[in-house]
Design an enzyme around this catalytic site. Structure first.
Site, PDB file in Angstrom:
ATOM      1  N   GLY A  45       0.872  -1.177   0.000  1.00 22.70           N
ATOM      2  CA  GLY A  45       0.000   0.000   0.000  1.00 22.70           C
ATOM      3  C   GLY A  45       0.907   1.224   0.000  1.00 22.70           C
ATOM      4  O   GLY A  45       1.892   1.282   0.756  1.00 22.70           O
ATOM      5  N   ARG A  87      10.345  -1.230  -4.651  1.00 25.98           N
ATOM      6  CA  ARG A  87       9.186  -1.256  -5.562  1.00 25.98           C
ATOM      7  C   ARG A  87       9.220   0.033  -6.400  1.00 25.98           C
ATOM      8  O   ARG A  87       9.516   1.092  -5.868  1.00 25.98           O
ATOM      9  CB  ARG A  87       7.850  -1.382  -4.785  1.00 25.98           C
ATOM     10  N   ASP A 235      -1.595   4.951  -6.200  1.00 23.49           N
ATOM     11  CA  ASP A 235      -0.151   4.790  -5.951  1.00 23.49           C
ATOM     12  C   ASP A 235       0.639   5.968  -6.476  1.00 23.49           C
ATOM     13  O   ASP A 235       1.742   6.251  -6.006  1.00 23.49           O
ATOM     14  CB  ASP A 235       0.354   3.490  -6.574  1.00 23.49           C
ATOM     15  N   LYS A 246      -3.960   0.011  -8.475  1.00 21.74           N
ATOM     16  CA  LYS A 246      -3.940  -1.443  -8.651  1.00 21.74           C
ATOM     17  C   LYS A 246      -4.535  -1.864  -9.987  1.00 21.74           C
ATOM     18  O   LYS A 246      -5.565  -1.333 -10.409  1.00 21.74           O
ATOM     19  CB  LYS A 246      -4.700  -2.084  -7.479  1.00 21.74           C
TER      20      LYS A 246
HETATM   21  O1  MRU Z   1       0.504  -3.770  -4.803  1.00 23.29           O
HETATM   22  P1  MRU Z   1      -0.125  -3.088  -3.614  1.00 23.29           P
HETATM   23  O2  MRU Z   1      -0.980  -3.973  -2.798  1.00 23.29           O
HETATM   24  O3  MRU Z   1       0.901  -2.336  -2.792  1.00 23.29           O
HETATM   25  O4  MRU Z   1      -1.078  -1.998  -4.286  1.00 23.29           O
HETATM   26  C1  MRU Z   1      -1.805  -1.146  -3.464  1.00 23.29           C
HETATM   27  C2  MRU Z   1      -2.767  -0.322  -4.198  1.00 23.29           C
HETATM   28  O5  MRU Z   1      -2.848  -0.334  -5.415  1.00 23.29           O
HETATM   29  C3  MRU Z   1      -3.601   0.625  -3.382  1.00 23.29           C
HETATM   30  O6  MRU Z   1      -4.839   0.849  -3.999  1.00 23.29           O
HETATM   31  C4  MRU Z   1      -2.863   1.957  -3.263  1.00 23.29           C
HETATM   32  O7  MRU Z   1      -1.559   1.755  -2.789  1.00 23.29           O
HETATM   33  C5  MRU Z   1      -3.553   2.906  -2.392  1.00 23.29           C
HETATM   34  S1  MRU Z   1      -3.292   2.502  -0.706  1.00 23.29           S
HETATM   35  C6  MRU Z   1      -3.909   3.694   0.297  1.00 23.29           C
END
Ligand code: MRU
Length: 351
Positions: A45, A87, A235, A246
């Site tokens: 996240g 990441r 993100d 996502k």
């Molecule tokens: O791959 P992830 O689980 O880290 O992706 C997270 C997301 O896409 C969330 O929607 C995004 O980080 C917003 S979190 C407040």
């Protein structure tokens, strides 16, 4: 407990890979363990990985027995480079690391002990600010939710993706705290099932009514008029309001437009990258086994070739509003208006 916490003997994080079956806590004593936790998505996240990385820098500083500030800064540069590589997509990771770097550069004339103190305190501030910012996002976004709504969310933009409360789920939480009655529709979010494992876990614990659906049911729930609002996290958001989130978010936004359903994005200002255009965004490509297996069980023939982008980009014209800690921004977007240049780099808040 918070998703991530600084304590005297280390950084404590909830292992999100074990949820919802087990609630395990990982104690990180070195920045390398934090880097691994981000890579393995034990912490995930966008805001949460930013906070984790900041605390990783603080661990590097704290573990340093070097005599001079210059040596300490070299060690911090190593940690910074390592954490940057964990990441590639979420803006908050780079935002938090840059902020930590500005801290140690601006305090470089201090005694090493004082420098370490400043660095630890900055990491703790980043975590505390995240809590306040998510609360403000929640308050601002809750105004959009009405009794009887069906609110669809994707992935997990909840407390687990931040320090607590959450962004998109923070809006939902705040609306529920205000006594509003509505149902959340949570997509399971293949390949890693953040919706089924994490969002469902959070909503269940909070007692907020929800339904879980597989990703391919989104069109159905819209046509059935079960859903009348979409709220997701982000993100990275570009200056003009294109949203990286996502994988699957773009499809949901396009379907929402087709059905005339408003599509909102909830995110802190630290997710906005004024310098990036759509073509500069790096989309993380993850392991093929995430697609060919579900939680360790093989579901495709051996040797199957896959694609596995972790994120997609929703173009600005599909975004009905961006919910931030300073208010809900309407289109057309020029998000640079939300920032002013402070003494230590990009700061906030203008209008
Ligand atoms: O791959 P992830 O689980 O880290 O992706 C997270 C997301 O896409 C969330 O929607 C995004 O980080 C917003 S979190 C407040």
């Amino acid at each position: 407990m918070r998703t991530i916490e600084w304590k005297e003997d280390g950084v404590y994080i909830i292992d999100q890979t074990a949820l919802p079956d087990e609630v395990n806590i990982i104690r990180c004593e070195e920045y390398e363990r934090i880097a691994k936790a981000i890579e393995r998505m034990e912490v995930r996240g966008a805001p949460a990985i930013g906070v984790a990385a900041a605390m990783g820098i603080a661990l590097a500083a704290k573990g340093c027995t070097l005599a001079s500030c210059e040596d300490l800064q070299n060690k911090l540069e190593d940690a910074y480079e390592r954490l940057r590589k964990t990441r590639p997509t979420a803006r908050n990771l780079f935002w938090a690391l840059e902020r930590m770097r500005r801290t140690w550069i601006s305090a470089s004339s201090s005694e090493p002990k004082e420098l370490v103190k400043r660095i630890v305190s900055e990491a703790i501030s980043i975590a505390e600010e995240d809590v306040a910012v998510c609360r403000a996002i929640g308050r601002n976004g809750a105004e959009l939710i009405e009794d009887g709504d069906g609110v669809l969310t994707h992935c997990n933009a909840g407390a687990l993706a931040c320090v607590e409360h959450g962004t998109a789920l923070g809006v939902v939480r705040s609306a529920a705290e205000e006594g509003k009655n509505f149902i959340v529709y949570a997509t399971e979010t293949r390949p890693l099932l953040q919706g089924a494992r994490l969002t469902a876990f959070e909503l269940k614990n909070e007692g907020i009514p929800f339904r879980l659906l597989t990703d391919n049911m989104v069109g159905y729930v819209m046509r059935q008029r079960l859903v009348n609002k979409i709220i997701v996290g982000a993100d990275l958001i570009t200056r003009y309001g294109d949203v990286v989130n996502k994988i699957g978010t773009y499809g949901i936004a396009a379907l929402a437009r087709h059905h005339g359903i408003p599509f909102y994005v909830a995110a802190p200002l630290s997710t906005i990258d004024l310098a990036k255009n759509i073509e500069d965004v790096i989309i993380e490509e993850r392991s093929p086994t995430e697609v060919t297996c579900i939680r360790g069980i093989k579901i495709a023939p051996d040797g199957t070739k896959v694609i596995n982008p972790a994120f997609d980009i929703t173009p600005r014209e599909l975004v009905s509003g961006i919910i931030t800690e300073v208010g809900v921004v309407d289109p057309p977007y020029d998000l640079s208006l939300l920032f002013r240049q402070g003494g230590n780099g990009i700061d906030r808040v203008v209008s």
